[in-house]
Design an enzyme around this catalytic site. Structure first.
Site, short mmCIF file in Angstrom:
data_model
loop_
_atom_site.label_atom_id
_atom_site.label_comp_id
_atom_site.label_asym_id
_atom_site.label_seq_id
_atom_site.Cartn_x
_atom_site.Cartn_y
_atom_site.Cartn_z
N MET A 137 27.78 -68.11 67.84
CA MET A 137 27.34 -68.50 66.51
C MET A 137 28.18 -67.80 65.34
O MET A 137 28.65 -68.21 64.40
CB MET A 137 25.89 -68.37 66.25
CG MET A 137 25.40 -69.14 64.93
SD MET A 137 25.95 -70.92 64.81
CE MET A 137 24.58 -71.69 65.60
N GLU A 165 8.86 -52.99 76.72
CA GLU A 165 7.92 -53.31 75.79
C GLU A 165 8.28 -54.42 74.91
O GLU A 165 7.34 -55.48 74.55
CB GLU A 165 7.42 -52.03 74.94
CG GLU A 165 6.66 -51.04 75.85
CD GLU A 165 7.72 -50.14 76.23
OE1 GLU A 165 7.13 -48.92 76.64
OE2 GLU A 165 8.84 -50.22 76.10
N PHE A 175 3.90 -35.07 70.88
CA PHE A 175 4.66 -35.73 71.79
C PHE A 175 4.16 -37.34 71.70
O PHE A 175 3.06 -37.62 71.88
CB PHE A 175 4.31 -35.23 73.19
CG PHE A 175 5.37 -35.99 74.17
CD1 PHE A 175 6.70 -36.02 74.15
CD2 PHE A 175 4.69 -36.62 75.27
CE1 PHE A 175 7.32 -36.71 75.23
CE2 PHE A 175 5.33 -37.56 76.12
CZ PHE A 175 6.87 -37.38 76.10
N GLN A 176 5.26 -38.16 71.79
CA GLN A 176 5.20 -39.61 71.61
C GLN A 176 4.29 -40.01 70.54
O GLN A 176 3.30 -40.97 70.73
CB GLN A 176 4.67 -40.23 72.87
CG GLN A 176 6.00 -40.03 74.10
CD GLN A 176 5.60 -41.07 75.32
OE1 GLN A 176 4.73 -41.07 75.65
NE2 GLN A 176 6.69 -41.28 75.80
N LYS A 185 -5.91 -41.59 72.11
CA LYS A 185 -6.20 -41.58 73.43
C LYS A 185 -7.78 -41.21 73.88
O LYS A 185 -8.53 -41.48 74.56
CB LYS A 185 -5.31 -40.41 74.02
CG LYS A 185 -5.43 -40.46 75.67
CD LYS A 185 -4.47 -39.60 76.23
CE LYS A 185 -4.50 -39.53 77.92
NZ LYS A 185 -3.45 -38.78 78.62
#
Length: 587
Positions: free
Chosen positions: A496, A65, A127-128, A177
């Site tokens: 760096m 993602e 969940f999630q 949802k």
């Protein structure tokens, strides 16, 4: 794709009954979205089902993602349009956070759609589940939780308006949802949007612009300092016209490169921590500074006390009032859109018939040329034993200066070498993470740009450290046929970090050496691409020619570069911008 006519039949009020997810798709179509980058999951399955039933928006399935948001971000930077990404709830959203923060720090217009657990489950540790609005609040311009499908169209209209207007930025729209599933009457996408609390100013204050005109015309040592705001406002032509009128030197920040042609004699190079001697000295020694769409960031002006120790008049044009006098006190603040303000300023200059003091300006240019003659960008060009990273960038520039090319970079030494040695003459061609300094953006940026600009050449300049943060996106490049060219300046170090450890920590190289690198040629081939490993300076040009010939293939070139090379000039942390280290001899 056949649709069930009963589902979309108009009701008595002339509106169709549509699911929230279908209204979302209609909103994206109304906003003329052509590409969306995303990754599915439970909370967004109704939205994915709605995408399955349409064919005007191409969805790109990334492998992480973070890359979805970066790819949409790269697309937005190159085109000026709003980038759109879609992620699921919980880890989908948390994985996207780095991409959202990257876009926020550089003021990039984006809409990120995240799934959320059903409304009834919010706050129950489902969940999630995660608090998307709370988590993203400090790194977005605004965010929304859509509580009812009937609000979907209006929320999307507001999200796009907020993202692209004023000082642009990312907007998160969190959709539970059940909201994406529920059916509500839909009577069309709103044509306009009114928000009492959000009305960004576009037009600058006439009196303030007149004050700026007087200061500029009386200046003996005028200097123009521009940042990413010039590009975001598409005001490069106006900037160029203003420099023609004033004839004074100009510099760009890292984010502003390309706003003014780097090959123009009046351009002094980038300024700041790794800027040129002439750009930094001019910043400190000018008597009137015109700052346009820049924010006097710590990497640009170094120590604010040192910067303020010289008496100069500062004019600051910015669309965001909170950016003005935030780090440096200015004399003439002008809040407004850069393009509008510059147009009005030039109109006033022409109308007034005033001209800058030619004698004073010539004397100022003589001083500037004295600084420039020290050639602070020189390096060991004659070294035939090892590939110098600067030489790779110069070779690429010489080869592509007349081509339609975009350069993305990751973050580190390779980013600075690209900014210093590739001469960007056009806007929106240099795509990198400035404010947040995010490693891993290079490949996703490049694939987002290549999708938008299939006929352009897209090069990703990276390092063996940065590239491994989103290297899985080589898979996405193959699936969606976005043939990019990856130039890895592989010095076996986190360059760096190593440079700072050498200079600031007496050479104590704590965890900056890469001890177990993959064979990048085999890795590129495993992903279905072409891999090249280049170890000798004389092979650099040939490798780039070969890569460019393979127009329809992604090519990964692993350049084995000098592990001891540092980025100079350099201003150490806490020092003033004229307290520069020009090379190893100054250490």
């Amino acid at each position: 794709m056949e649709k069930n006519t009963a589902e979309t039949a108009p009701n008595a009020a002339g509106a169709q009954d549509l699911r929230g997810a279908e209204i979302l798709v209609k909103a994206l179509q109304a906003e003329n979205v052509k590409y969306i980058w995303g990754y599915p999951g439970g909370a967004v399955l109704h939205i994915y089902d709605a995408f399955y039933k349409q064919d005007t928006i191409q969805h790109v399935l990334v492998r992480h993602e973070q890359a979805a948001v970066h790819a949409a971000d790269g697309f937005a930077r190159a085109t000026g349009e709003v980038g759109v990404a879609l992620v699921t709830s919980g880890p989908g959203l948390t994985n996207a956070v780095t991409g959202i923060a990257t876009a926020y720090m550089d003021s990039i217009p984006m809409v990120i759609i995240s799934g959320q657990v059903p409304t009834a489950a919010i706050g129950l540790d489902a969940f999630q589940e995660c608090d998307a609005v709370g988590i993203t609040r400090p790194i977005v311009k605004h965010n929304f939780l859509v509580k009812d499908a009937k609000d979907m169209a209006e929320v999307m209209k507001k999200a796009f308006h907020i993202a692209r207007s004023g000082r642009p930025g990312p907007v998160v729209v969190d959709i539970p949802k059940d909201v994406s599933f529920n059916k509500v009457p839909y009577s069309g996408y709103p044509e306009s949007v009114e928000m009492r609390s959000y009305n960004p100013v576009r037009k600058g204050h006439g009196g303030q612009i007149r004050k700026a005109l007087q200061l500029l015309m009386s200046a003996k040592r005028p200097y123009i300092y521009t940042g990413g705001g010039v590009l975001l406002s598409n005001a490069s032509n106006e900037l160029r016209a203003l420099v023609d009128l004033l004839g004074c030197p100009v510099t760009n920040t890292l984010m502003g490169l390309g706003a003014f042609p780097a090959t123009d004699r009046r351009f002094l190079g980038m300024l700041g921590m790794h800027g040129t001697l002439e750009a930094n000295n001019a910043m400190q020694n000018c008597d009137v500074l015109l700052a346009i769409g820049a924010r006097f960031d710590d990497r640009v002006i170094g120590n604010p006390k040192h910067f303020a120790s010289v008496d100069r008049k500062i004019i600051h044009i910015d669309i965001d009032p909170s950016s003005i006098s935030k780090r440096v006190k200015v004399d003439v603040p002008i809040v407004g859109d850069v393009k509008d303000v510059l147009t009005e300023l030039m109109g006033m200059i022409r109308e007034s018939g005033l001209k800058p003091d030619a004698t004073a300006l010539q004397s100022w240019w003589d001083t500037v040329e004295g600084w420039r003659s020290r050639d602070c960008m020189k390096y060991d060009r004659g070294n035939g034993q090892v590939i110098k990273p600067q030489m790779v960038i110069e070779t690429l520039w010489n080869m592509t200066k007349d081509a339609d090319a975009y350069i993305t970079s990751d973050v580190g030494q390779h980013q600075m070498f690209a900014a210093q040695y590739y001469k960007f003459n056009e806007p929106r061609r240099w795509i990198n993470s400035g404010g947040l300094g995010t490693m891993g953006v290079g490949i996703p940026y490049a694939m987002g740009i290549k999708l938008a600009k299939p006929d352009s050449e897209v090069f990703c300049v990276t390092g063996e450290g940065s590239v491994q943060m989103c290297i899985q996106e080589l898979s996405t490049c193959l699936q969606y046929n976005t043939p990019i060219k990856v130039l890895s300046l592989n010095n076996r170090y986190l360059g760096m970090v190593r440079q700072w450890q050498e200079i600031e920590y007496s050479g104590r190289y704590s965890h900056s050496y890469m001890d177990a690198l993959p064979d990048f040629v085999k890795l590129a081939e495993a992903y279905g691409h072409v891999g090249l490993r280049i170890e000798r300076p004389e092979d650099v040009e040939g490798a780039l020619i070969e890569a460019r010939k393979l127009k329809d293939r992604t090519v990964f070139i692993d350049f084995q570069t000098d592990p001891t090379e540092n980025v100079f000039p350099m201003v150490k942390a806490g020092k003033g911008i004229t307290e520069m280290i020009l090379g190893a001899e100054d250490l």
